[in-house]
Design an enzyme around this catalytic site. Sequence first.
Site, PDB file in Angstrom:
ATOM      1  N   GLU A  60      -4.191   3.176  14.064  1.00 39.13           N
ATOM      2  CA  GLU A  60      -3.314   2.096  14.507  1.00 39.13           C
ATOM      3  C   GLU A  60      -2.151   2.772  15.228  1.00 39.13           C
ATOM      4  OE1 GLU A  60      -2.205  -0.420  11.202  1.00 39.13           O
ATOM      5  OE2 GLU A  60      -4.281  -0.555  10.517  1.00 39.13           O
ATOM      6  N   GLY A  88      -0.611  -8.578   8.723  1.00 39.40           N
ATOM      7  CA  GLY A  88      -0.823  -9.252   7.432  1.00 39.40           C
ATOM      8  C   GLY A  88       0.432  -9.823   6.801  1.00 39.40           C
ATOM      9  N   SER A  89       1.506  -9.060   6.827  1.00 44.10           N
ATOM     10  CA  SER A  89       2.726  -9.526   6.150  1.00 44.10           C
ATOM     11  C   SER A  89       3.804  -9.926   7.150  1.00 44.10           C
ATOM     12  CB  SER A  89       3.262  -8.410   5.240  1.00 44.10           C
ATOM     13  OG  SER A  89       3.613  -7.283   6.017  1.00 44.10           O
ATOM     14  N   ILE A 140      -3.315 -10.022  -4.114  1.00 45.16           N
ATOM     15  CA  ILE A 140      -3.740 -10.580  -2.834  1.00 45.16           C
ATOM     16  C   ILE A 140      -5.149 -11.168  -2.949  1.00 45.16           C
ATOM     17  CG2 ILE A 140      -4.160 -10.099  -0.394  1.00 45.16           C
ATOM     18  CD1 ILE A 140      -2.081  -7.823  -0.627  1.00 45.16           C
ATOM     19  N   ARG A 167      -6.892  -1.366   4.276  1.00 42.96           N
ATOM     20  CA  ARG A 167      -6.579  -0.190   5.075  1.00 42.96           C
ATOM     21  C   ARG A 167      -7.826   0.194   5.871  1.00 42.96           C
ATOM     22  NH1 ARG A 167      -2.129  -1.341   4.324  1.00 42.96           N
ATOM     23  NH2 ARG A 167      -0.388  -0.129   3.486  1.00 42.96           N
ATOM     24  N   GLY A 226      -6.738  -7.996  -7.193  1.00 39.57           N
ATOM     25  CA  GLY A 226      -5.322  -7.973  -7.564  1.00 39.57           C
ATOM     26  C   GLY A 226      -4.609  -9.200  -7.027  1.00 39.57           C
ATOM     27  N   GLY A 284       0.825  -1.206   0.000  1.00 38.14           N
ATOM     28  CA  GLY A 284       0.000   0.000   0.000  1.00 38.14           C
ATOM     29  C   GLY A 284       0.858   1.255   0.000  1.00 38.14           C
ATOM     30  N   ASP A 336      -7.756  -6.742  10.295  1.00 31.74           N
ATOM     31  CA  ASP A 336      -6.316  -6.667  10.529  1.00 31.74           C
ATOM     32  C   ASP A 336      -5.872  -5.207  10.508  1.00 31.74           C
ATOM     33  OD1 ASP A 336      -3.232  -7.412   8.836  1.00 31.74           O
ATOM     34  OD2 ASP A 336      -3.690  -7.817  10.944  1.00 31.74           O
ATOM     35  N   HIS A 383      -2.583  -5.545  12.708  1.00 33.39           N
ATOM     36  CA  HIS A 383      -1.922  -5.312  11.414  1.00 33.39           C
ATOM     37  C   HIS A 383      -0.686  -6.179  11.224  1.00 33.39           C
ATOM     38  CE1 HIS A 383      -1.287  -2.126   8.012  1.00 33.39           C
ATOM     39  NE2 HIS A 383      -1.058  -3.352   7.620  1.00 33.39           N
ATOM     40  N   PRO A 424     -13.278  -6.042 -15.143  1.00 32.43           N
ATOM     41  CA  PRO A 424     -12.996  -7.469 -14.970  1.00 32.43           C
ATOM     42  C   PRO A 424     -11.503  -7.764 -15.138  1.00 32.43           C
ATOM     43  CG  PRO A 424     -14.736  -7.121 -16.604  1.00 32.43           C
ATOM     44  CD  PRO A 424     -14.194  -5.778 -16.277  1.00 32.43           C
TER      45      PRO A 424
END
Lengths: 245, 332
Positions: free
Chosen positions: B280, B301-302, B171, B251, B169, B91, B275, B299, B194
């Site tokens: 935050e 996620g990664s 993810i 986000r 996309g 992001g 998440d 947060h 699409p």
Amino acid sequence: MSAGYDHIDVEELKARGIKFGNTPYVLSAAVAEVAVLLCLATARRLHEGRLKIETNNWESYRPQWLMGQDIQGSTVGIVGFGGIGQAIAKRLIPFEVKQIIYSGHSPKPQAKEFGAVFVSFDELLRHSDFVIIVCPLNEETKGMFNEEAFNKMKPNAILVNVARGGIVDQPALYEALKQGKIFGAGLDVMIPEPLPTDSPLLSLPNCVLLPHVGSATVKTRTAMAVLAAENIIAALEGKPMPAPV
Amino acid sequence: MNRALHETCHRMGKLRILVTNPEVHQKAIELLQERYEVDICTELPYPTREQILQRISGTDGVLWCSKVKVDSEMLDKAGPTLKVLATMSAGYDHIDVEELKARGIKFGNTPYVLSAAVAEVAVLLCLATARRLHEGRLKIETNNWESYRPQWLMGQDIQGSTVGIVGFGGIGQAIAKRLIPFEVKQIIYSGHSPKPQAKEFGAVFVSFDELLRHSDFVIIVCPLNEETKGMFNEEAFNKMKPNAILVNVARGGIVDQPALYEALKQGKIFGAGLDVMIPEPLPTDSPLLSLPNCVLLPHVGSATVKTRTAMAVLAAENIIAALEGKPMPAPV
């Protein structure tokens, strides 16, 4: 109205000529969903993360904070490769696991579908990043996850139990988690149920707990109830039961 | 690094890189140190905006590992030497992309290498919310475990459900791939247009409105920008099904958080797994924390070693490519 029957004296039923049925397969999807949930929740430190938020310890922006384990590239060991074990394997494959291994009495023909390899319990403990318990509780499996078993497991390993609490030596599990002998545990079953509120398991950040909800969806419980009724009807009509034990 | 030293480096021809966090993985630092003079912010738990401003002057490249905004003030301080900025994130809502473009500064991010880890968290939040993990924990802790009641603490099935993915996309596609063997009934997705990859997943392109009305699981995986800011508002929650579960791994700003709180409190939707949130870190008195049907992760996620290392290395590779006049592996 259950898949497990450790609470039933099967020998007595047999001796008295009483037909006996259970409810396998119709709950495999729901239980497999909970097993995958517990793998992920433990791997990504869900309980610990919640505690961090609640106690104002969320350390945003630190690139090495609260790091979890990947399912991608991991070795998953499934103890018991029946209907539920296979349903779990099916769901884990697109997570790009490196390998699925399983233990039990003997190899299963369906294992090929998942590229799953039959190994000894010992090898499973030593090589798995995720160890998922999906076998029945009986004389043979009672307490099989003891101190010796935890000593064989990898320090990054995660234990998941969706079978029966009695398969795990719970005090030994507590010690293994407390000392960091394994990374974490996700349990849907425990000893006793309900768990007392002063259980030491509740004090561990690396222990995720669910109150035995493996098959708790409307669709699944309805299917289990209907299957149990169909077992009764078939038996009373002298026909083969859909799910005889 | 002081002004005299960095001027010496420039006279010696070595370009100067700033890394805005002391905990960026060593592998990435080494890649940069092989070629450049590397200055690393040292402050823990993380460098502040002021601390970054103090070091950024005269840099040629910056590995941005921070939520601090990259705006005109920051870029003015960096000065005309800055040729590339690589953010260690997918992001970039914290980055003024237009300003970078206007100044001819190359810009890269870290997509794809984090898709698996974030998808794992998205599936985790779907399952945890569906099976009432937080509520279940509370029941155990407060001596309210009603064992043996066959209709107690019933959850939602992923099997047979319709999953709606907002943003398809890298993810979003990674999530779809992982959900298919759960025997979902259908995957639908929304966005600008699409995607050709959707065929692989049997995923159907629908309007945002249709997605809200038909989905049992709504998963937010789109960027935060002017268009998506607050798109999950009261109106959106009114359109969703009462059994629906909202998951946000994108986000916090994409969701109108007070409206979400109301929707959860009133049972307009079944639950939410987040998440990301606003702000935050979340304050300890946030009303979201009082909801049994709201699962929260800080947060992460990664947040796996493999993923963060790959992100750091990709950011370094973006910088190196840009400074060598080659195409960046992950340009924005």
